[in-house]
Design a protein around this motif. Structure first.
Motif, PDB file in Angstrom:
ATOM      1  N   SER B 537       0.746  -1.249   0.064  1.00 45.28           N
ATOM      2  CA  SER B 537      -0.010   0.103  -0.013  1.00 45.28           C
ATOM      3  C   SER B 537       0.738   1.256   0.176  1.00 45.28           C
ATOM      4  N   GLN B 590      -1.375   1.992   6.685  1.00 48.26           N
ATOM      5  CA  GLN B 590      -2.466   2.529   6.604  1.00 48.26           C
ATOM      6  C   GLN B 590      -2.837   4.159   6.897  1.00 48.26           C
ATOM      7  N   ARG B 632      -8.831   6.548   1.339  1.00 47.50           N
ATOM      8  CA  ARG B 632      -8.792   5.730   2.563  1.00 47.50           C
ATOM      9  C   ARG B 632      -9.854   6.368   3.591  1.00 47.50           C
TER      10      ARG B 632
END
Lengths: 302, 787
Positions: B537, B590, B632
């Motif tokens: 990611s 993240q 996100r």
């Protein structure tokens, strides 16, 4: 992170001491970016309590005399009685009177909260809207919020009921010194449920002033999932203090909101910080709509 | 591979494989090494056959190669500050010739500012967007606290922004500070700063030279987007043992150098070494102050702080064809705080590196450098509060091997090719928390490994007398321990066309990949920032840059005027979502946000190198932008709208003047003007009552990022270098006086808001904006010596 904060605070302290010592600080006039006031909602629901809500308007950072909204302005009481924390003498909080509030219960029923400004005599918190009946709730249920004024502002929110996580123990210990230098620390311990992402807030209060916290900590279980966790304090409490620990098990949105609030406040005066936007739990305005599920323990230090 | 990459590869292949015509006359290679009489290699010396208009410059190791027609020729060797030397050759085959130049004391009195490239060399090279700095240049300029800092000197060049008042941080053409490839003898330095960027890690006594590439990156460099800062350490004297040092306001330095190995009569030794050390002594004073106030009620101890670094380099000639070099560096910043018993905190960070390089000459046309090394950066934070202890460490450790070949195919083609390979260990974070009674015990360790490699080839092609091109291609790749592999082709193209012998047009293009990302959720670069690898990611960063301009020799060659226009665009730029938790977060990836960046500008540079008065004027007009759209579950940054990064500056003017009055006295001055720096100030605020028991808060509301501009920055520094009479033959001493911020300008470091209270009631009655400046006028003196 405590250590990083400590390091930055020490660095910053040294920097400001140097700046002050060399007369390197001076007052300046700044023209801040234009700002459009928004509705600010603050609503904490609890099982068995009548719902209350506070709606105010945000203002420019550097206050001006008049904002031209035409709304009645309530100048809050002086320091002798509770205030909203912004002092008095020209700094006022805009409390709009044209706001209607509806709460959506888990069953889908929508109930109004009436505009009835007041001050809770126990907590000394101001509220502007209040319901008529205590709320019943179960973990996992969801509540909704709808706030509108006559000028087009529309704030909505939704929140769930967290599960209850009890405090395992609270205890304290002396620094081993007798006499006036004796101090106690205070330790709160709880056990995190395994397998879920959990967020907590621990609030420590002293009976001497219930509205001035002695410690306010946020933590997620990323590094202790399913294990016991302990909040220790330094030796700073005196004999006879009645300490109360309140452990909140939080929704992620409320945790993020609290983090962003702390980040925004600490960015003022910190050249190393990247100012964070407020991550409100509501849409269409600022603020928080959440359900408080907490455990509480009190102990007298002696 | 992009279409652009294919085109570049094609052009490169054509360049490499093109039949070589027009070189029918028999030629042989004249090669060797140029050193000073003290045995140190002289990079940038000119070796020429004036009658034929042939010439070249020595490389970073002082080595040269020149294709010379067979038959008798006069060859001259010259270097600024040294007596030129002419010798005659009559080549019937390739020949090696090492040379030793003696210093020219007379010339030194006139020539003060010299980089390693003369103005003429800058005119004819295909390379553009490069700043070459000699350490002598840096040492003459006035410095903060008298501490010579090569990175701060680079900030005086166009296109380079500082990170703020007094900072060594470099922001090159709109790139962030972690996008600089900082090399020390070809080994990567992850954090080139001491004390939050106020000083760089490079000890000026140990440094030979610095090259800063802002564009047109040679193909051997890769791994960062914005710049290459190539620092070379000095080689010690092969003639005699020498001690060099300096005693300054906040730090002292000491270096020892000398020959290694046996010396034949009249010959220089086969090797040499140099070791250098530097340390600050703030802590000596702060500890004394703390001891004196230990019993004073309410006294808050001043934290201890010092930094130190240690450099070592050795070289040894094994034979005519082989030479080995070893380099080591160890630097540490140490920060300690002890609040008389109940709170103790320690924070240390620093770089460690070691390299071993073998240089082998296969033939006069082909040399190879093979290097192995390790480099690491580590910080550790520890604190003890009563019964609880906290520890946080983060490391990055690399093992690296590389080989670089340099091949003179013929006089029209100089080909470089090679490969590099790095094993990374990213110790993203280890958090340890425990209490004395073991009621709390957390040990969280997050670590990744990755491999990074690169293959490259480039050809410096002299197409004609007027046209010269540098065609390069780099293939880079990165694989992590999760099995993800990334890579790409990185074409590097540059060309120079001579309109006349005074005027050249230049252009270049470069594509760069960056696979390691610096995770920082602050507006500044701190030692606690974390390096993070490309993973599923977190894609590699990529940038492309085109630039073009001209170089023009004016007034009989006394001045060189260059002008460069550039446009740079970058993908997968990394930032964090608001409120990201970057420490001990097992899901750190993240928290990242990804966006675009682009910058453009014009850099104008006028330089004078010869005469008693030398210096330069640089002016940059530039824009930098960022855009991070919704992703996100976040609205991105600024709700996806464009914004200026904190180092965006519209105008930047640097004026540097050095004047040598006589052999003993020099005066220097530098003036810097940069337009307002963007920053973020709150526009609104709201009251938050909090839950029962919680504090009532006034919460600031921040608008779009960096929408407020601080006041413009300007500053004048003055310096005097006064050479003292030597106490005995062969020794040198000087006093270097510096006045930093000579007219005591109060530049803005940051602005914050202070609550003002009614003095009678102690109640809040308003807010005032306070501007904090960092440095007032700071005079300093440093005593330097050499014997």
């Amino acid at each position: 992170m405590f250590s990083k904060r400590l390091f930055i605070q020490m660095s910053l302290g040294g920097l400001l001491l140097t700046a002050a010592g060399c007369n390197l600080e001076n007052e300046v006039d700044v023209v801040l970016p234009a700002y459009t006031p928004e509705l600010v909602v603050e609503c904490y629901l609890r099982a068995g309590e009548v719902p209350r809500l506070t709606v105010v308007e945000s203002g420019t950072y550097l206050p001006s005399k008049a904002d031209g909204t035409g709304q009645p302005v309530i100048t809050l009481p002086t320091a002798a009685v509770p205030t909203l924390g912004l002092g008095i003498n020209g700094i006022t909080i805009q409390v709009p009177v044209d706001v209607t509030v509806r709460l959506t219960l888990p069953g889908g029923q929508s109930v109004p909260l009436q505009f009835a400004p007041g001050i809770d005599p126990l907590t000394r918190k101001v509220f502007t809207h209040i319901g008529t009946a205590p709320l019943a709730m179960q973990p996992g249920q969801r509540f909704g919020l709808d706030v509108r004024d006559t000028r087009g502002h529309h704030v909505t929110g939704s929140t769930g009921v967290p599960t209850f996580v009890p405090i395992d123990t609270v205890r304290y210990a002396s620094n081993g010194v007798n006499g006036p230098e004796q101090r106690f620390n205070f330790v709160t311990r709880f056990t995190d449920p395994a397998g879920t992402a959990d967020y907590y807030r621990l609030l420590l209060t002293n009976q001497r002033d219930l509205n001035d916290s002695e410690g306010d900590y946020l933590v997620s279980d990323q590094v202790f999932d399913g294990q016991s966790y302990t909040f220790p304090t330094t030796y700073r409490f005196t004999p006879g203090d009645t300490m109360t620990a309140t452990l909140f098990h939080m929704e992620p949105d409320y945790y993020n909101f609290q983090q962003s609030v702390r980040g925004a406040i600490s960015a003022n005066g910190n050249p190393f910080a990247q100012p964070a936007r407020i991550r409100s739990t509501v849409q269409g305005g600022l603020g928080v709509f959440t359900i408080l599920v907490s455990d509480q323990r009190s102990v007298v230090l002696k | 591979m992009t279409r652009t990459s294919y085109r570049a590869a094609t052009v490169l292949a054509i360049g490499l494989l093109a039949p070589q015509l027009g070189w029918a006359q028999a030629r042989h290679v004249l090669s060797g090494q140029v050193r000073g009489t003290d045995g140190t290699a002289l990079p940038g010396a000119t070796v020429a056959v004036p009658s034929l208009g042939l010439g070249t410059a020595t490389d970073e190791n002082g080595r040269y190669r020149l294709d010379v027609p067979a038959g008798p020729q006069n060859v001259t060797v010259s270097f600024v500050g040294y007596l030129p030397q002419t010798f005659r050759v009559n080549l019937s085959r390739s020949q090696q010739r090492d040379l030793t130049l003696a210093p020219n004391a007379n010339e030194l009195t006139e020539v003060v500012v010299q980089g390693q490239q003369t103005l003429e060399e800058k005119l004819v090279t295909t390379q553009m967007g490069v700043e070459r700095l000699s350490i002598r240049e840096a040492k003459l300029l006035p410095a903060l606290f008298g501490e010579v800092d090569i990175l701060k000197t680079l900030q005086l060049k166009p296109g380079v922004q500082s990170g703020g008042e007094g900072s060594s941080g470099l922001f090159v053409r709109g790139g962030s500070s972690d996008q600089n490839l900082v090399l020390l003898d070809n080994a990567l330095i992850y954090n080139p700063n001491h004390l939050f960027g106020l000083f760089s890690v490079f000890n000026s006594d140990a440094v030979q030279s610095v090259d800063l590439y802002k564009s047109g990156f040679p193909a051997q460099f890769g791994g960062r987007l914005s710049s290459v800062i190539d620092v070379k350490l000095r080689e010690g004297s092969r003639e005699k043992f020498t001690v060099t040092g300096g005693i300054g306001l906040i730090a002292s330095r000491l270096s020892l150098e000398g020959p290694l190995g046996k010396r034949a009569d009249g010959q220089a030794a086969k090797g040499s070494f140099i070791v250098s050390a530097r340390r600050t002594y703030f802590d000596v004073f702060t500890r004394a102050i703390n001891r004196a106030n230990a019993g004073t009620e309410g006294y808050r101890p001043i934290p201890d702080y010092y930094f130190q670094d240690f450099n070592a380099k050795a070289n040894y000639t094994l034979g005519e064809k082989d030479q080995v070099f070893a380099t080591g560096y160890l630097g540490r910043d140490v920060f300690g705080f002890n609040s008389f018993g109940n709170l103790q905190a320690d924070f240390a960070w620093g770089n460690t590196l070691g390299t071993l390089r073998w240089q082998h000459t296969f033939s006069p046309r082909l040399t190879a450098n093979t290097q192995v090394g390790l480099t690491s950066y580590r910080y550790s934070l520890g604190s003890q509060v009563d019964v609880a202890s906290f520890g946080l460490t983060s490391t990055i450790r690399d093992y690296n091997a590389r080989v670089d070949f340099d091949y003179d195919l013929n006089p029209a083609h100089n080909v470089r090719f090679g490969a590099s390979f790095t094993h990374h260990t990213f110790g993203v974070g280890r958090l340890q928390v425990e209490t004395a009674d073991n009621s709390l015990n957390v040990d969280n360790n997050i670590s990744y490994t990755a491999l990074e490699g690169g293959l490259y080839a480039s050809d410096n092609w002299k197409v004609s007398d007027k046209l010269q091109a540098e065609l390069g291609l780099r293939l880079s790749g990165f694989g992590n321990d999760a099995g993800q592999v990334y890579g790409g082709l990185e074409p590097r193209l540059a060309a120079r066309y001579a309109l006349s012998n005074k005027l050249s047009l230049k252009a270049n293009y470069a594509l760069m990949y960056q696979y390691a990302h610096l995770a920082s959720n602050t507006g500044a670069s701190l030692p606690t920032d974390i390096w993070y690898p490309s993973r599923l990611s977190v894609k590699p960063q990529r940038s492309q840059q085109v630039s073009t301009g001209f170089s023009w020799l004016l007034f009989g060659g006394k001045f060189l005027l260059t002008d460069e226009v550039y446009y740079k665009w970058a993908q997968n730029q990394v930032d964090f979502r608001d409120g990201a938790q970057i420490f001990a977060n097992p899901n750190l990836d993240q928290e990242f946000l990804f966006g675009k960046g682009w910058s453009y500008g014009n850099e104008l540079y006028l330089e004078k190198q010869k005469g008693k008065t030398t210096g330069w004027i640089g002016y940059t007009l530039a824009w930098s932008w960022r855009r991070f759209g919704p992703q996100r579950g976040t609205p991105g940054i600024n709700d996806g709208r464009d914004y200026y990064p904190s180092y965006d500056r519209r105008h930047n003017l640097n004026v540097v003047v050095l004047h040598q009055f006589n052999t003993r006295l020099s005066l220097t001055a530098s003036f810097v003007y940069t337009s307002s720096a963007p920053t973020t100030l709150p526009a609104g605020r709201f009251p938050l009552q909090n839950v029962p028991g919680g504090d009532i808060l006034a919460v600031p509301v921040y608008p779009d990022r960096n929408t407020y501009r601080l006041i413009p920055y300007h500053r004048l520094d003055l310096g005097v270098v006064w050479k003292l009479r030597p106490v005995r033959f062969g020794t040198e001493r000087d006093l270097t006086f510096s006045i930093y911020n000579a007219y005591d300008r109060r530049n803005a470091y940051f602005v914050y808001f202070e609550i003002s209270r009614n003095p009678n009631t102690d109640l809040i009655d308003g807010f005032t904006a306070q501007q904090v400046s960092l440095f007032p006028i700071i005079p300093s003196v440093t005593y330097n010596f050499k014997f």
